[in-house]
Design a protein around this motif. Structure first.
Motif, PDB file in Angstrom:
ATOM      1  N   UNK A  17      36.643 -12.152  19.353  1.00 25.27           N
ATOM      2  CA  UNK A  17      36.779 -11.501  18.051  1.00 25.27           C
ATOM      3  C   UNK A  17      37.221 -12.537  17.016  1.00 25.27           C
ATOM      4  N   UNK A  18      36.742 -12.434  15.784  1.00 27.65           N
ATOM      5  CA  UNK A  18      37.122 -13.394  14.738  1.00 27.65           C
ATOM      6  C   UNK A  18      38.526 -13.099  14.197  1.00 27.65           C
ATOM      7  N   UNK A  19      39.527 -13.402  15.004  1.00 30.26           N
ATOM      8  CA  UNK A  19      40.905 -13.028  14.688  1.00 30.26           C
ATOM      9  C   UNK A  19      41.709 -14.142  14.022  1.00 30.26           C
ATOM     10  N   UNK A  20      41.089 -15.250  13.695  1.00 29.71           N
ATOM     11  CA  UNK A  20      41.849 -16.346  13.092  1.00 29.71           C
ATOM     12  C   UNK A  20      42.322 -15.956  11.695  1.00 29.71           C
ATOM     13  N   UNK A  21      43.477 -16.497  11.311  1.00 30.02           N
ATOM     14  CA  UNK A  21      43.992 -16.255   9.965  1.00 30.02           C
ATOM     15  C   UNK A  21      44.994 -15.127   9.863  1.00 30.02           C
ATOM     16  N   UNK A  76      38.870  -7.890   7.155  1.00 27.51           N
ATOM     17  CA  UNK A  76      37.497  -7.681   6.668  1.00 27.51           C
ATOM     18  C   UNK A  76      36.487  -8.264   7.658  1.00 27.51           C
ATOM     19  N   UNK A  77      36.781  -9.475   8.142  1.00 30.90           N
ATOM     20  CA  UNK A  77      35.855 -10.158   9.045  1.00 30.90           C
ATOM     21  C   UNK A  77      35.735  -9.414  10.375  1.00 30.90           C
ATOM     22  N   UNK A 117      32.415  -7.554  11.802  1.00 34.01           N
ATOM     23  CA  UNK A 117      31.893  -7.984  13.100  1.00 34.01           C
ATOM     24  C   UNK A 117      31.671  -6.796  14.027  1.00 34.01           C
ATOM     25  N   UNK A 118      32.654  -5.918  14.102  1.00 34.75           N
ATOM     26  CA  UNK A 118      32.565  -4.791  15.028  1.00 34.75           C
ATOM     27  C   UNK A 118      31.723  -3.645  14.487  1.00 34.75           C
ATOM     28  N   UNK A 119      31.599  -3.546  13.169  1.00 35.14           N
ATOM     29  CA  UNK A 119      30.757  -2.485  12.593  1.00 35.14           C
ATOM     30  C   UNK A 119      29.306  -2.646  13.042  1.00 35.14           C
ATOM     31  N   UNK A 120      28.879  -3.898  13.203  1.00 39.69           N
ATOM     32  CA  UNK A 120      27.504  -4.163  13.636  1.00 39.69           C
ATOM     33  C   UNK A 120      27.310  -3.873  15.122  1.00 39.69           C
ATOM     34  N   UNK A 160      39.037  -0.713  14.979  1.00 35.00           N
ATOM     35  CA  UNK A 160      38.584  -1.565  13.870  1.00 35.00           C
ATOM     36  C   UNK A 160      38.144  -0.743  12.665  1.00 35.00           C
ATOM     37  N   UNK A 161      37.657   0.468  12.923  1.00 35.91           N
ATOM     38  CA  UNK A 161      37.180   1.311  11.825  1.00 35.91           C
ATOM     39  C   UNK A 161      38.294   1.620  10.835  1.00 35.91           C
TER      40      UNK A 161
END
Length: 297
Positions: free
Chosen positions: A71-75, A109-110, A114-117, A129-130
């Motif tokens: 998952x794009x969890x950086x930041x 947001x990222x 990512x997970x919405x797709x 995530x929703x």
């Protein structure tokens, strides 16, 4: 999230299972401080329904990691305290904390995008995530004003940009004037080195103490040995004053920008606090799934 908030009534059993060692290995896979905080406090579960739900989530996350990627969890930052402060009347968050809030919101947001797709493939993860609050406008406002490291950008506002340009131009003029004065002082043997320095926020030149009366101006300080004094020449007082005035204007404008951003953050404080919680849960879930892959494949 099932499996995160758990009870730990069986201390002896936990010791035999080396549960703390397992926890430490899982912690290695967390990428954020909020995620590590959750993993530090979770224990064993005794509710069969909760256990099944937790296992289903870990299984789904394992599938995501094996098929997709992390998952794009950086930041993500631990910004709960900053968010709480943002709701206080008249509060002004420092630029570094504002940047961290922006980075965490950008992560939300990222992750959500990512997970919405992939919502149909990973419905259990998407359920969390929703809920993420993804405010692109606020992210833009923060990133336009504050650098990732916490510095306020020169173009954070037109007024700040104008002030900083004026500071730069005036400082250049002052330095050129001082260089000319210093050359003359050095030619007369009144100074040992041609170095312009700063004392008390004002540009000054070094003069041998025995020649201090030959250079009209204000003495700001002396060297450690006492052999040199640092003088602000009379003819540059006005330029130094102008720079100081511009610096005060700069600080006031920075305070205005930070106060405005703090107010914007404060308006969405509850949603942003929920984001931190959700991102931490997803980070913890991913860490557990990675550990499962490590020990079970």
């Amino acid at each position: 999230m099932a499996g995160i908030e758990c009870m730990t009534p069986f201390s002896a059993a936990l010791d035999k299972l080396e549960f703390d060692k397992v926890r430490q290995r899982i912690l290695r896979y967390a990428v954020s401080e909020p995620g590590r905080e959750i993993l530090t406090t979770f224990g064993i579960m005794t509710d069969p329904e909760g256990i099944r739900a937790a296992l289903s989530e870990v299984t789904e996350m394992k599938k995501l990691l094996e098929v997709e990627n992390d998952l794009p969890l950086s930041g993500i930052h631990a910004v709960r305290t900053a968010l709480q402060k943002s709701g206080l009347e008249g509060s002004v968050l420092p630029p570094r904390e504002i940047a961290q809030v922006g980075s965490t919101l950008h992560a939300a947001y990222t992750v959500r995008s990512f997970l919405a797709k992939r919502r149909d493939s990973y419905p259990l993860i998407w359920r969390w995530a929703e809920e993420l609050y993804a405010d692109r406008a606020l992210v833009f406002n923060i990133e336009q004003a504050v650098e990732e490291g916490g510095a306020v950008r020169a173009n954070a506002s037109r007024e700040l940009q104008s002030i900083r340009r004026a500071i730069g131009d005036t400082s250049d003029d002052l330095r050129k004037r001082l260089e000319g004065i210093l050359r003359g002082v050095s030619d007369q043997g009144f100074s040992q080195e041609e170095i312009i320095t700063t004392r008390e926020g004002r540009m000054v030149i070094p003069v041998k103490v025995e020649h201090k009366n030959h250079v009209p101006g204000f003495i700001h300080s002396a060297s450690a040995s006492g052999a040199t004094v640092f003088i602000e020449p009379t003819e540059t007082l006005e330029l130094n004053n102008e720079i100081r005035s511009l610096q005060f204007q700069e600080q006031r404008e920075i305070e205005r920008i930070l106060k405005e951003l703090t107010a914007q953050i404060g308006e969405h404080r509850e949603a942003l606090l929920r984001n931190v919680e959700l991102l931490a849960l997803l980070d913890a879930l991913q860490a557990k799934a990675k550990y499962s892959i490590e020990v079970m494949g």
